[in-house]
Design a protein around this motif. Structure first.
Motif, short mmCIF file in Angstrom:
data_model
loop_
_atom_site.label_atom_id
_atom_site.label_comp_id
_atom_site.label_asym_id
_atom_site.label_seq_id
_atom_site.Cartn_x
_atom_site.Cartn_y
_atom_site.Cartn_z
N ILE A 3 -2.21 -4.27 1.63
CA ILE A 3 -1.41 -4.14 0.41
C ILE A 3 -1.30 -5.48 -0.33
O ILE A 3 -1.39 -5.52 -1.55
CB ILE A 3 -0.02 -3.53 0.69
N ILE A 30 5.17 1.79 0.17
CA ILE A 30 4.04 2.70 -0.07
C ILE A 30 4.52 4.08 0.33
O ILE A 30 4.95 4.28 1.47
CB ILE A 30 2.80 2.31 0.75
N ASN A 31 4.44 5.02 -0.59
CA ASN A 31 4.88 6.40 -0.34
C ASN A 31 6.31 6.43 0.22
O ASN A 31 6.58 7.09 1.22
CB ASN A 31 3.91 7.13 0.58
N VAL A 41 -3.62 0.29 2.21
CA VAL A 41 -3.44 1.09 1.01
C VAL A 41 -4.73 1.88 0.76
O VAL A 41 -5.82 1.38 1.01
CB VAL A 41 -3.06 0.20 -0.20
N LYS A 42 -4.58 3.13 0.30
CA LYS A 42 -5.76 3.96 0.02
C LYS A 42 -5.53 4.73 -1.28
O LYS A 42 -4.43 4.77 -1.82
CB LYS A 42 -6.03 4.90 1.19
N ASP A 45 -2.16 6.68 -2.88
CA ASP A 45 -0.87 6.14 -2.46
C ASP A 45 -0.02 5.79 -3.67
O ASP A 45 -0.53 5.43 -4.73
CB ASP A 45 -1.07 4.87 -1.61
N LYS A 46 1.28 5.87 -3.49
CA LYS A 46 2.23 5.48 -4.53
C LYS A 46 2.92 4.20 -4.07
O LYS A 46 3.54 4.17 -3.01
CB LYS A 46 3.26 6.58 -4.75
N ILE A 47 2.79 3.14 -4.85
CA ILE A 47 3.36 1.84 -4.53
C ILE A 47 4.58 1.61 -5.40
O ILE A 47 4.53 1.87 -6.61
CB ILE A 47 2.32 0.72 -4.78
N GLU A 59 0.40 4.25 -9.04
CA GLU A 59 -0.43 5.14 -8.23
C GLU A 59 -1.79 4.49 -8.07
O GLU A 59 -2.39 4.05 -9.06
CB GLU A 59 -0.58 6.51 -8.88
#
Length: 80
Positions: A3, A30-31, A41-42, A45-47, A59
């Protein structure tokens, strides 16, 4: 990708050390889960980043190791 590196590569945060500090202080999630700098992070994911009392949500649309400055906006989308 970590991240802290993602935040630097995408230019959401200017320096990786600042991104690491934000993670260590519990300001990055994250999420909806608070994460450390080494969290992965992929795509999808919502940061959420809490700086100066105003949370910013993003996003993840793409994850790349190297990106030109002009192309950074393709890596994320700002959420409201």
């Amino acid at each position: 990708m970590r991240i802290d590196k993602y935040l630097k590569v995408s230019r959401i945060i200017k320096r990786r050390t600042i991104a690491q500090e934000a993670c260590d202080k519990g300001r990055v999630s994250i999420n909806d889960k608070i994460v450390k700098a080494g969290a992965q992070v992929k795509v999808g994911d919502k940061i959420e980043i809490n700086f100066s009392g105003t949370p910013m949500k993003y996003e993840v649309l793409d994850v790349k190791e190297h990106v030109k400055k002009e192309d950074t906006e393709a890596l994320y989308r700002i959420l409201e």
